[in-house]
Every structure is written in C-alpha cells, then in structure tokens.
Design an enzyme around this catalytic site. Structure first.
Site, PDB file in Angstrom:
ATOM      1  N   SER A 179       0.662  -1.246  -0.136  1.00 22.74           N
ATOM      2  CA  SER A 179       0.267   0.269  -0.059  1.00 22.74           C
ATOM      3  C   SER A 179       0.964   0.725   0.277  1.00 22.74           C
ATOM      4  O   SER A 179       1.389   1.645   0.942  1.00 22.74           O
ATOM      5  CB  SER A 179      -0.824  -0.152   0.933  1.00 22.74           C
ATOM      6  OG  SER A 179      -1.808   1.449   1.346  1.00 22.74           O
TER       7      SER A 179
ATOM      8  N   ASP B 140      -7.111  -5.677   4.559  1.00 24.03           N
ATOM      9  CA  ASP B 140      -6.934  -4.157   4.560  1.00 24.03           C
ATOM     10  C   ASP B 140      -6.621  -4.179   5.323  1.00 24.03           C
ATOM     11  O   ASP B 140      -7.607  -3.200   6.008  1.00 24.03           O
ATOM     12  CB  ASP B 140      -7.488  -3.297   3.293  1.00 24.03           C
ATOM     13  CG  ASP B 140      -6.546  -2.032   3.669  1.00 24.03           C
ATOM     14  OD1 ASP B 140      -5.562  -1.930   3.791  1.00 24.03           O
ATOM     15  OD2 ASP B 140      -7.093  -0.926   2.874  1.00 24.03           O
TER      16      ASP B 140
ATOM     17  N   HIS C 141      -1.523  -1.100  -4.075  1.00 25.52           N
ATOM     18  CA  HIS C 141      -2.467  -0.407  -3.269  1.00 25.52           C
ATOM     19  C   HIS C 141      -2.357   0.807  -3.265  1.00 25.52           C
ATOM     20  O   HIS C 141      -1.706   1.965  -2.788  1.00 25.52           O
ATOM     21  CB  HIS C 141      -2.831  -1.257  -2.402  1.00 25.52           C
ATOM     22  CG  HIS C 141      -4.386  -1.224  -1.711  1.00 25.52           C
ATOM     23  ND1 HIS C 141      -5.435  -1.789  -2.204  1.00 25.52           N
ATOM     24  CD2 HIS C 141      -4.764   0.113  -0.184  1.00 25.52           C
ATOM     25  CE1 HIS C 141      -6.368  -1.562  -0.746  1.00 25.52           C
ATOM     26  NE2 HIS C 141      -6.151  -0.180   0.000  1.00 25.52           N
TER      27      HIS C 141
ATOM     28  N   MET D 260     -12.784   5.571  -0.474  1.00 31.50           N
ATOM     29  CA  MET D 260     -12.458   5.724   0.880  1.00 31.50           C
ATOM     30  C   MET D 260     -13.480   6.642   0.051  1.00 31.50           C
ATOM     31  O   MET D 260     -12.688   7.710   0.690  1.00 31.50           O
ATOM     32  CB  MET D 260     -11.921   6.030   1.688  1.00 31.50           C
ATOM     33  CG  MET D 260     -11.028   4.273   2.013  1.00 31.50           C
ATOM     34  SD  MET D 260      -9.728   3.964   3.093  1.00 31.50           S
ATOM     35  CE  MET D 260      -9.034   4.336   1.551  1.00 31.50           C
TER      36      MET D 260
ATOM     37  N   MET E 118      -8.842   9.086  -0.165  1.00 30.53           N
ATOM     38  CA  MET E 118      -9.336   9.692   0.886  1.00 30.53           C
ATOM     39  C   MET E 118      -9.781  10.600   0.875  1.00 30.53           C
ATOM     40  O   MET E 118      -9.324  11.542  -0.316  1.00 30.53           O
ATOM     41  CB  MET E 118      -8.366   9.187   2.273  1.00 30.53           C
ATOM     42  CG  MET E 118      -8.157   8.173   2.474  1.00 30.53           C
ATOM     43  SD  MET E 118      -7.072   7.877   4.431  1.00 30.53           S
ATOM     44  CE  MET E 118      -7.180   6.475   3.741  1.00 30.53           C
TER      45      MET E 118
ATOM     46  N   ASP F  16      -4.451   4.210  -2.164  1.00 32.03           N
ATOM     47  CA  ASP F  16      -5.812   4.541  -0.857  1.00 32.03           C
ATOM     48  C   ASP F  16      -6.233   5.853  -1.231  1.00 32.03           C
ATOM     49  O   ASP F  16      -5.697   7.029  -0.990  1.00 32.03           O
ATOM     50  CB  ASP F  16      -5.352   4.650   0.500  1.00 32.03           C
ATOM     51  CG  ASP F  16      -5.104   3.404   0.704  1.00 32.03           C
ATOM     52  OD1 ASP F  16      -6.455   2.365   0.447  1.00 32.03           O
ATOM     53  OD2 ASP F  16      -3.987   2.820   1.554  1.00 32.03           O
TER      54      ASP F  16
ATOM     55  N   MET G  60     -12.198  -4.877   5.231  1.00 28.31           N
ATOM     56  CA  MET G  60     -11.545  -3.945   6.383  1.00 28.31           C
ATOM     57  C   MET G  60     -11.209  -4.750   7.469  1.00 28.31           C
ATOM     58  O   MET G  60     -12.184  -4.906   7.740  1.00 28.31           O
ATOM     59  CB  MET G  60     -11.806  -2.684   6.369  1.00 28.31           C
ATOM     60  CG  MET G  60     -12.538  -1.856   5.035  1.00 28.31           C
ATOM     61  SD  MET G  60     -10.603  -1.152   3.846  1.00 28.31           S
ATOM     62  CE  MET G  60      -9.162  -0.776   5.841  1.00 28.31           C
TER      63      MET G  60
ATOM     64  N   HIS H 106      -8.684   1.782  -3.917  1.00 22.12           N
ATOM     65  CA  HIS H 106      -9.619   1.927  -2.846  1.00 22.12           C
ATOM     66  C   HIS H 106      -9.761   2.987  -2.728  1.00 22.12           C
ATOM     67  O   HIS H 106      -9.360   3.881  -2.319  1.00 22.12           O
ATOM     68  CB  HIS H 106      -8.643   1.586  -2.199  1.00 22.12           C
ATOM     69  CG  HIS H 106      -9.260   0.826  -0.340  1.00 22.12           C
ATOM     70  ND1 HIS H 106      -8.697   0.549   0.690  1.00 22.12           N
ATOM     71  CD2 HIS H 106     -10.955   0.851  -0.374  1.00 22.12           C
ATOM     72  CE1 HIS H 106     -10.031   0.758   1.728  1.00 22.12           C
ATOM     73  NE2 HIS H 106     -11.282   0.735   0.749  1.00 22.12           N
TER      74      HIS H 106
HETATM   75  C1  DX5 Z   1      -6.009   2.207   5.856  1.00 23.95           C
HETATM   76  C2  DX5 Z   1      -6.205   2.449   4.111  1.00 23.95           C
HETATM   77  C3  DX5 Z   1      -5.008   1.286   3.908  1.00 23.95           C
HETATM   78  C4  DX5 Z   1      -3.670   1.114   4.811  1.00 23.95           C
HETATM   79  C5  DX5 Z   1      -2.990  -0.071   5.194  1.00 23.95           C
HETATM   80  O1  DX5 Z   1      -7.718   2.664   5.570  1.00 23.95           O
HETATM   81  O2  DX5 Z   1      -7.461   1.584   3.653  1.00 23.95           O
HETATM   82  O3  DX5 Z   1      -5.110   0.464   2.994  1.00 23.95           O
HETATM   83  O4  DX5 Z   1      -2.636   1.537   3.450  1.00 23.95           O
HETATM   84  O5  DX5 Z   1      -2.662   0.358   6.609  1.00 23.95           O
HETATM   85  P1  DX5 Z   1      -1.249  -0.248   7.214  1.00 23.95           P
HETATM   86  O6  DX5 Z   1      -1.237  -1.996   6.213  1.00 23.95           O
HETATM   87  O7  DX5 Z   1      -0.422   0.044   7.565  1.00 23.95           O
HETATM   88  O8  DX5 Z   1      -2.449  -1.092   7.998  1.00 23.95           O
HETATM   89 ZN    ZN Z   2      -6.678   0.863   1.457  1.00 23.77          ZN
END
Ligand code: DX5
Ligand code: ZN
Length: 218
Positions: free
Chosen positions: A9, A177, A34, A70, A38, A36, A139, A68
């Site tokens: 990620s 994740d 990956h 969010m 947000m 993310d 999650m 991903h």
């Molecule tokens: C959190 C993200 C994850 C994050 C996980 O909201 O969706 O993808 O990068 O990070 P770790 O592996 O550090 O928990």
């Molecule tokens: Zn994620």
C-alpha cells in the site's frame, strides 16, 4: 483458493516519491500496488487523487493499480479514476450510492470492480453483489489511516465470504486491508483471504524482500 498475493500500500511509502514505492513492489515480483483515495468525509483523512493514479500509470504501463476509493460519493469519481489508468476500482458499501450501478459503471469503463466492507459492516451487505465483483475487500481496521492494529473480530466475516465463494463457485478475490503483517496475514489466509494489502509492515520493514518471500509461502 488463489495463490497469496501481497499488495504493497503506497499510503505507507514516501509520498514525495510514490513511483519509487511502486518500483520496489515491481522489483520484488509483486504485480499489484494499492492506492488509497480518501476524501476527508467518508474517512477523516486526505490522500491522493486521479492525477496521482495517472502519474503512476505513466511511470509503469503494466503495473496493476488497485485503487481503493474511501469516498462519500464514489460514483462521481469512477470515470476520472478509470481514465487515469486504474486497473481495479473498489468502492465501499456504506456510503449512499446505487452499488450495482456503480459496479456496472466501473466495468463498462474497462476496469475490474471491487466492493469493500468496513469492520462493522456485515458480510450480508456485499452478498447481493458477489456474482458481479472481481474482488471483495474486508477492512481489518476502520479505514482512514495506516499503522492501526488488526481487528481479529473481522476473521469470521472473512470465513463467511470465503464459504459463499466456495459454495457458489464464484471467483472473486478476497482481500484484507489494515494491520496485515507476518502474524496477522496467515490468520487471514487461514480464514480464506488470498489478497493481502500491506502498508506499514511492508514499507516499514528492514527487508521488504524478505516480507515478500514470507508471504509467498502462506
Ligand atoms: C487504511 C487503508 C490501508 C492502509 C493500510 O484506511 O485502506 O490500505 O494503507 O495500512 P497498514 O498496512 O499500515 O495498516
Ligand atoms: Zn486501502
């Protein structure tokens, strides 16, 4: 069950040099990264946008970009991320949108589609869509930040999703994740997961190559 796939990620990589993080994954034979996204509403944090995905795509035409979302209104941004070069776009079940329509739109734009469940959301929220998706994301932390502790209470939900996949002859990937590391990853694997997003435990490791080797044996 598909072979285990480790998905670094980029949230845990150097944000001033995301391409280096993506290259590290590729150099270790890991085809996916990956990304993310947000929005500060669905989760209390901000990260990247479509331009980031487009820039990663320009650096590597072949890398599989696991995006991903969010977001409170994922349907508004599907097209931008598809055009930017996402390989797979995952949307959440929790925000108000027509899930079937959003997933169909992702596919119509030429991407694979995924559906994500927060830790408190039951497997049943994804059940009507299982035949329509390439990936289900369970999650294992409340989304928003890297480096949180793995939620073991999610393991029964992973087992339930894996059971439905088996019983119904479906093919979706089962991704986890949040808080995934060399201890918690095998627990997810035992429950039926096959796709392991790893931020801190990969980019924060002294030897990410050793992490990649260990994961391949799960
Ligand atoms: C959190 C993200 C994850 C994050 C996980 O909201 O969706 O993808 O990068 O990070 P770790 O592996 O550090 O928990
Ligand atoms: Zn994620």
């Amino acid at each position: 069950m598909p072979a285990p796939l480790l998905v670094p990620s980029l949230l845990a990589s150097d944000h001033a040099d995301l391409a280096a993080g993506a290259r590290l994954a590729g150099s270790l034979g890991l085809p996916w990264v990956h990304v993310d996204i947000m929005d500060g509403h669905f989760v209390p944090n901000l990260t990247f946008g479509p331009q980031t995905v487009a820039a990663l795509r320009r650096r590597d035409a072949a890398q599989f970009l696991d995006v991903h979302l969010m977001l409170d209104a994922p349907q508004k941004f599907i097209e931008a991320f598809a055009k930017a070069g996402a390989s797979l776009i995952t949307v959440h079940t929790e925000p108000p949108h027509d899930i079937a329509a959003t997933l169909a739109r992702v596919r119509a734009l030429g991407c694979q589609c995924g559906l994500a469940l927060n830790p408190g959301t039951p497997a049943e929220a994804a059940e009507p869509f299982l035949a329509q998706v390439d990936l289900v994301l369970a999650m294992t932390v409340q989304p928003g930040f890297g480096g949180q502790s793995f939620r073991r209470d999610v393991l029964p939900k992973i087992s339930q999703l894996a059971a439905w996949r088996r019983e119904r002859g479906l093919k979706f990937r089962l991704e986890v994740d949040g808080g995934v590391d060399l201890v918690t990853g095998p627990e997810c694997r035992a429950a039926g997961a096959d796709t392991f997003v790893m931020g801190t435990a990969f980019f924060g490791a002294k030897d990410p190559a050793a992490v990649a080797r260990a994961t391949a044996a799960w």
